[in-house]
Design a protein around this motif. Sequence first.
Motif, PDB file in Angstrom:
ATOM      1  N   ALA A  92       0.838  -1.190   0.000  1.00  0.00           N
ATOM      2  CA  ALA A  92       0.000   0.000   0.000  1.00  0.00           C
ATOM      3  C   ALA A  92       0.873   1.239   0.000  1.00  0.00           C
ATOM      4  CB  ALA A  92      -0.911   0.000   1.225  1.00  0.00           C
ATOM      5  N   PRO A  93       0.505   2.281  -0.759  1.00  0.00           N
ATOM      6  CA  PRO A  93       1.316   3.489  -0.796  1.00  0.00           C
ATOM      7  C   PRO A  93       1.277   4.199   0.550  1.00  0.00           C
ATOM      8  CG  PRO A  93      -0.773   3.860  -1.911  1.00  0.00           C
ATOM      9  CD  PRO A  93      -0.699   2.387  -1.605  1.00  0.00           C
ATOM     10  N   PRO A  94       2.399   4.791   0.969  1.00  0.00           N
ATOM     11  CA  PRO A  94       2.391   5.511   2.241  1.00  0.00           C
ATOM     12  C   PRO A  94       1.517   6.734   2.165  1.00  0.00           C
ATOM     13  CG  PRO A  94       4.416   5.964   1.025  1.00  0.00           C
ATOM     14  CD  PRO A  94       3.677   4.890   0.264  1.00  0.00           C
ATOM     15  N   GLU A  95       0.883   7.053   3.308  1.00  0.00           N
ATOM     16  CA  GLU A  95       0.029   8.229   3.361  1.00  0.00           C
ATOM     17  C   GLU A  95       0.879   9.460   3.577  1.00  0.00           C
ATOM     18  OE1 GLU A  95      -3.677   9.884   6.089  1.00  0.00           O
ATOM     19  OE2 GLU A  95      -3.130   7.771   6.033  1.00  0.00           O
ATOM     20  N   GLU A  96       0.633  10.520   2.808  1.00  0.00           N
ATOM     21  CA  GLU A  96       1.414  11.740   2.925  1.00  0.00           C
ATOM     22  C   GLU A  96       0.713  12.712   3.864  1.00  0.00           C
ATOM     23  OE1 GLU A  96       4.392  12.160   1.735  1.00  0.00           O
ATOM     24  OE2 GLU A  96       4.307  10.145   0.898  1.00  0.00           O
ATOM     25  N   GLY A  97       1.469  13.560   4.498  1.00  0.00           N
ATOM     26  CA  GLY A  97       0.899  14.554   5.392  1.00  0.00           C
ATOM     27  C   GLY A  97       1.880  14.900   6.483  1.00  0.00           C
ATOM     28  N   PRO A  98       1.513  15.783   7.397  1.00  0.00           N
ATOM     29  CA  PRO A  98       2.432  16.201   8.438  1.00  0.00           C
ATOM     30  C   PRO A  98       2.695  15.145   9.495  1.00  0.00           C
ATOM     31  CG  PRO A  98       0.283  17.173   8.794  1.00  0.00           C
ATOM     32  CD  PRO A  98       0.225  16.482   7.475  1.00  0.00           C
ATOM     33  N   VAL A  99       1.901  14.078   9.539  1.00  0.00           N
ATOM     34  CA  VAL A  99       2.045  13.021  10.539  1.00  0.00           C
ATOM     35  C   VAL A  99       2.179  11.700   9.814  1.00  0.00           C
ATOM     36  CG1 VAL A  99       1.015  11.885  12.516  1.00  0.00           C
ATOM     37  CG2 VAL A  99       0.602  14.312  12.153  1.00  0.00           C
ATOM     38  N   ARG A 100       3.285  10.973  10.043  1.00  0.00           N
ATOM     39  CA  ARG A 100       3.505   9.736   9.301  1.00  0.00           C
ATOM     40  C   ARG A 100       3.663   8.517  10.205  1.00  0.00           C
ATOM     41  NH1 ARG A 100       6.027  13.716   6.273  1.00  0.00           N
ATOM     42  NH2 ARG A 100       5.520  13.723   4.065  1.00  0.00           N
ATOM     43  N   ASP A 101       3.643   8.696  11.485  1.00  0.00           N
ATOM     44  CA  ASP A 101       3.800   7.572  12.396  1.00  0.00           C
ATOM     45  C   ASP A 101       2.445   6.979  12.740  1.00  0.00           C
ATOM     46  OD1 ASP A 101       3.921   6.550  15.419  1.00  0.00           O
ATOM     47  OD2 ASP A 101       5.893   6.311  14.504  1.00  0.00           O
ATOM     48  N   GLU A 102       2.372   5.656  12.762  1.00  0.00           N
ATOM     49  CA  GLU A 102       1.096   4.985  13.009  1.00  0.00           C
ATOM     50  C   GLU A 102       0.532   5.317  14.385  1.00  0.00           C
ATOM     51  OE1 GLU A 102      -0.404   3.528  10.744  1.00  0.00           O
ATOM     52  OE2 GLU A 102       1.020   2.791   9.275  1.00  0.00           O
ATOM     53  N   ARG A 103       1.399   5.407  15.384  1.00  0.00           N
ATOM     54  CA  ARG A 103       0.908   5.681  16.732  1.00  0.00           C
ATOM     55  C   ARG A 103       0.277   7.060  16.825  1.00  0.00           C
ATOM     56  NH1 ARG A 103       6.510   4.659  19.479  1.00  0.00           N
ATOM     57  NH2 ARG A 103       7.053   5.543  17.454  1.00  0.00           N
ATOM     58  N   LEU A 104       0.904   8.026  16.186  1.00  0.00           N
ATOM     59  CA  LEU A 104       0.348   9.365  16.239  1.00  0.00           C
ATOM     60  C   LEU A 104      -0.962   9.435  15.463  1.00  0.00           C
ATOM     61  CD1 LEU A 104       0.925  12.020  17.525  1.00  0.00           C
ATOM     62  CD2 LEU A 104       2.248  12.700  15.532  1.00  0.00           C
ATOM     63  N   ARG A 105      -1.031   8.688  14.372  1.00  0.00           N
ATOM     64  CA  ARG A 105      -2.286   8.621  13.606  1.00  0.00           C
ATOM     65  C   ARG A 105      -3.403   8.064  14.479  1.00  0.00           C
ATOM     66  NH1 ARG A 105      -0.122   6.287   9.687  1.00  0.00           N
ATOM     67  NH2 ARG A 105       0.117   8.049   8.292  1.00  0.00           N
ATOM     68  N   LEU A 106      -3.089   7.028  15.266  1.00  0.00           N
ATOM     69  CA  LEU A 106      -4.096   6.449  16.149  1.00  0.00           C
ATOM     70  C   LEU A 106      -4.425   7.408  17.296  1.00  0.00           C
ATOM     71  CD1 LEU A 106      -5.908   4.090  16.861  1.00  0.00           C
ATOM     72  CD2 LEU A 106      -3.978   3.025  18.047  1.00  0.00           C
ATOM     73  N   LEU A 107      -3.423   8.147  17.773  1.00  0.00           N
ATOM     74  CA  LEU A 107      -3.685   9.144  18.810  1.00  0.00           C
ATOM     75  C   LEU A 107      -4.705  10.178  18.335  1.00  0.00           C
ATOM     76  CD1 LEU A 107      -0.276   9.994  20.540  1.00  0.00           C
ATOM     77  CD2 LEU A 107      -2.442   9.537  21.683  1.00  0.00           C
ATOM     78  N   PHE A 108      -4.547  10.646  17.106  1.00  0.00           N
ATOM     79  CA  PHE A 108      -5.494  11.620  16.583  1.00  0.00           C
ATOM     80  C   PHE A 108      -6.892  11.009  16.457  1.00  0.00           C
ATOM     81  CE2 PHE A 108      -1.854  14.196  15.081  1.00  0.00           C
ATOM     82  CZ  PHE A 108      -2.288  15.431  15.520  1.00  0.00           C
ATOM     83  N   THR A 109      -6.951   9.717  16.145  1.00  0.00           N
ATOM     84  CA  THR A 109      -8.248   9.043  16.074  1.00  0.00           C
ATOM     85  C   THR A 109      -8.877   8.967  17.464  1.00  0.00           C
ATOM     86  OG1 THR A 109      -7.522   7.711  14.183  1.00  0.00           O
ATOM     87  CG2 THR A 109      -9.431   6.920  15.409  1.00  0.00           C
ATOM     88  N   CYS A 110      -8.082   8.564  18.468  1.00  0.00           N
ATOM     89  CA  CYS A 110      -8.599   8.455  19.828  1.00  0.00           C
ATOM     90  C   CYS A 110      -9.076   9.803  20.364  1.00  0.00           C
ATOM     91  CB  CYS A 110      -7.514   7.911  20.764  1.00  0.00           C
ATOM     92  SG  CYS A 110      -7.060   6.191  20.475  1.00  0.00           S
ATOM     93  N   CYS A 111      -8.451  10.882  19.911  1.00  0.00           N
ATOM     94  CA  CYS A 111      -8.756  12.219  20.432  1.00  0.00           C
ATOM     95  C   CYS A 111      -9.603  13.025  19.462  1.00  0.00           C
ATOM     96  CB  CYS A 111      -7.466  12.960  20.744  1.00  0.00           C
ATOM     97  SG  CYS A 111      -6.454  12.136  21.989  1.00  0.00           S
ATOM     98  N   HIS A 112     -10.360  12.350  18.638  1.00  0.00           N
ATOM     99  CA  HIS A 112     -11.198  13.048  17.657  1.00  0.00           C
ATOM    100  C   HIS A 112     -12.267  13.874  18.382  1.00  0.00           C
ATOM    101  CE1 HIS A 112     -13.954  13.699  14.292  1.00  0.00           C
ATOM    102  NE2 HIS A 112     -12.942  13.411  13.502  1.00  0.00           N
ATOM    103  N   PRO A 113     -12.562  15.087  17.885  1.00  0.00           N
ATOM    104  CA  PRO A 113     -13.561  15.936  18.557  1.00  0.00           C
ATOM    105  C   PRO A 113     -14.948  15.320  18.646  1.00  0.00           C
ATOM    106  CG  PRO A 113     -12.260  17.212  16.983  1.00  0.00           C
ATOM    107  CD  PRO A 113     -11.895  15.784  16.776  1.00  0.00           C
ATOM    108  N   ALA A 114     -15.260  14.333  17.810  1.00  0.00           N
ATOM    109  CA  ALA A 114     -16.580  13.707  17.866  1.00  0.00           C
ATOM    110  C   ALA A 114     -16.763  12.869  19.136  1.00  0.00           C
ATOM    111  CB  ALA A 114     -16.807  12.830  16.637  1.00  0.00           C
ATOM    112  N   LEU A 115     -15.663  12.541  19.812  1.00  0.00           N
ATOM    113  CA  LEU A 115     -15.732  11.740  21.028  1.00  0.00           C
ATOM    114  C   LEU A 115     -15.728  12.649  22.252  1.00  0.00           C
ATOM    115  CD1 LEU A 115     -13.072   9.022  20.112  1.00  0.00           C
ATOM    116  CD2 LEU A 115     -15.552   8.805  19.965  1.00  0.00           C
ATOM    117  N   ALA A 116     -16.466  12.250  23.284  1.00  0.00           N
ATOM    118  CA  ALA A 116     -16.445  12.994  24.543  1.00  0.00           C
ATOM    119  C   ALA A 116     -15.073  12.861  25.191  1.00  0.00           C
ATOM    120  CB  ALA A 116     -17.526  12.467  25.475  1.00  0.00           C
ATOM    121  N   MET A 117     -14.696  13.853  25.990  1.00  0.00           N
ATOM    122  CA  MET A 117     -13.364  13.847  26.598  1.00  0.00           C
ATOM    123  C   MET A 117     -13.082  12.584  27.412  1.00  0.00           C
ATOM    124  SD  MET A 117     -10.415  15.210  26.977  1.00  0.00           S
ATOM    125  CE  MET A 117     -10.454  16.950  26.513  1.00  0.00           C
ATOM    126  N   PRO A 118     -14.009  12.084  28.256  1.00  0.00           N
ATOM    127  CA  PRO A 118     -13.702  10.851  28.989  1.00  0.00           C
ATOM    128  C   PRO A 118     -13.400   9.681  28.060  1.00  0.00           C
ATOM    129  CG  PRO A 118     -15.597  11.941  29.956  1.00  0.00           C
ATOM    130  CD  PRO A 118     -15.314  12.651  28.666  1.00  0.00           C
TER     131      PRO A 118
END
Length: 399
Positions: A92-118
């Motif tokens: 699969a082609p690598p995803e381009e953007g300012p964030v390329r590490d898988e862990r940070l990508r998952l961090l942004f998913t976990c902290c998505h604004p659609a989710l409540a803070m808890p």
Amino acid sequence: MTAPDVETVFRAEYGRAVAVLVRLLGDIDLAEEAVQDAFTTALERWPRTGVPPSPAGWIITTARNRAIDRLRREATRDGRHAQAALLHAPDAPPEEGPVRDERLRLLFTCCHPALAMPARVALTLRLLGGLTTAQIARAFLVPEPTMAQRLVRAKAKIRDAGIPYRVPRDADLPDRLAALLAVVYLIFNQGLGESGLCEEAVRLGRLLAELMPDEPEVTGLLALMLLVESRRAARLGEDGTLVPLLEQDRRLWDRSLVAEGQTLVRRCLRRGRPGPYQIQAAIQAVHSDSPGPAHTDWGQILRLYDQLMAVAPSPVVALNRAVAVAETEGPAPALALVDSLEPDLDGYRVLHAVRADLLRRLGRTAEAALAYERAVELSESPAERAHLTRRRREIAPER
């Protein structure tokens, strides 16, 4: 190879392994189960065969194979599609953007604004930190079933809302980064209540600083946490009572963490892009610079709080600024500021503790005793309650 050795690898690599599997599978539960199975296998095999040259690679490969085996057993159409995606993932082609590490990508998913803070906090600790549901529940003083449901709902929200596992767009990154940093700082502050989360928050902060070295607010948050964490050994007295910053034995401060935090603050200052975490870190650096309370540069601290009020005004910031005013102008003008904040912060224990100390300094002991009592009622920390109770007893006997 012993179980503690596997535990060391688990702490270091669990988050990365889950992040990679989530990216390949698009399914958080399946990714978690596969990685857990891989670590169980490691516990069985590594004592006999030794540690592989790349423990992280071994865990990820084993987890990927376990996921493929499970999808084959299920033999559903969706499973076959997911299996095909797994088999072809290396190409699969690598995803381009300012964030390329898988862990940070998952961090942004976990902290998505659609989710409540808890939910953001719980997912971050579960998926990136590898903490069990029971550990997270204990840290946040909620029943384990409550935390388990919180995690289930958060994962369902990600699935049902179609929240992507991808790099935020450049235009979205500032807001998303602010949400992510808020989660890490909340975890850190929860750890100050003796729940053991400070170390995890600092670890996440170091990860963010490594993966986003050009973001000064990331550096600022890490500096802030390091400077506060440096005082851990001095924060409690021998009797377990909280020791306020200005009364701490500074010989107990971890000077290596102080030096690291101050170095990061200087790095932020050179960039000239001040933000809330950088300014808060600078305030803590001023405290760390002084050999004792009498030498603290309160004028500089007050100027920094003025800057913080301009960048990120809030009642809590105004309350902290009032403490600096008390040291530079006296308790009377500071008390006027605190009283003006009471409608907004009546349920905030720190306001009543600060107000009690100011009233005490002004000789208004009866009012101070009532303020201490209110602060004790609102505090959840045994160490803090003991400190406030002692303060009250010093000015008025028990009624």
